[in-house]
Write an enzyme that holds these catalytic residues in place. Structure first.
Site, PDB file in Angstrom:
ATOM      1  N   GLY A 146      43.588  45.514  34.519  1.00 37.13           N
ATOM      2  CA  GLY A 146      42.625  45.857  35.584  1.00 37.13           C
ATOM      3  C   GLY A 146      41.703  45.558  35.898  1.00 37.13           C
ATOM      4  CG  HIS A 147      39.605  43.714  38.401  1.00 31.36           C
ATOM      5  ND1 HIS A 147      39.904  42.312  37.987  1.00 31.36           N
ATOM      6  CD2 HIS A 147      41.091  43.556  38.859  1.00 31.36           C
ATOM      7  CE1 HIS A 147      41.079  40.913  38.060  1.00 31.36           C
ATOM      8  NE2 HIS A 147      41.949  42.483  38.332  1.00 31.36           N
ATOM      9  CB  ILE A 148      34.320  46.390  36.417  1.00 28.62           C
ATOM     10  CG1 ILE A 148      35.026  46.644  34.254  1.00 28.62           C
ATOM     11  CG2 ILE A 148      33.372  47.297  36.266  1.00 28.62           C
ATOM     12  CD1 ILE A 148      35.046  48.146  33.975  1.00 28.62           C
ATOM     13  CB  ALA A 149      33.771  45.886  40.974  1.00 26.13           C
TER      14      ALA A 149
END
Length: 168
Positions: A146-149
């Site tokens: 996943g991603h932080i943003a």
């Protein structure tokens, strides 16, 4: 009679707009008999010795809507640690090794043609004694990193895109 109902409907709509927007459309100032409510500061003052200065959070465009949990850039705030990055701001939870929330601004200034970096890595900005999530932590888990943003929201340059791949 029909005109009276239309007038009521318009007045009701204006009252609803006032309630939703927090604006007072009928008078320029609140009645003098009501106490003035002061807005809370957006960020709590940290204790001495913090890794991130409080100044980086004050007036940060990524915190325009506020700091929902009053996260602080203080290592003692282990489950609500404020991390201020140029690309986004987040509240980190050292118990779950994930973000409680992330806030980022999206406008054309962040958009560009930088390619997706896909370089997930630990974030060394976390306090020294805290666990830093590694790419191998997800191996065989059934979860993606996943991603932080969102990566697609930070394509202005490679550094901005790469920042979305940190493993807080």
């Amino acid at each position: 009679m029909r005109q009276g109902y239309q007038g009521c409907a318009i007045a009701l709509a204006l009252v609803l707009v006032e309630i939703v927007s927090g604006c007072n459309l009928t008078s320029p100032s609140p009645p003098s008999r009501l106490p003035q409510v002061r807005e809370k500061p957006r960020v709590q003052q940290p204790k001495p010795g913090n890794r991130e200065p409080i100044a980086s959070a004050i007036n940060n465009p990524n915190l325009l809507l506020g700091n929902p949990t009053n996260a602080a850039p203080n290592a003692a705030s282990t489950n609500n640690y404020l991390m201020v990055k140029p690309q986004y701001v987040l509240s980190y939870n050292s118990k779950t090794h994930t973000a409680n929330w992330v806030s980022w601004q999206l406008n054309r200034s962040w958009m560009g043609t930088a390619d997706r970096k896909n370089d997930f890595r630990p974030d060394n900005a976390l306090p020294v004694n805290w666990y830093k999530v590694r790419p191998t932590d997800y191996t065989g888990s059934g979860y993606d990193r996943g991603h932080i943003a969102p990566s697609a929201d930070r394509t202005r340059n490679e550094a901005d895109n790469s920042a979305t791949f940190k493993g807080e």
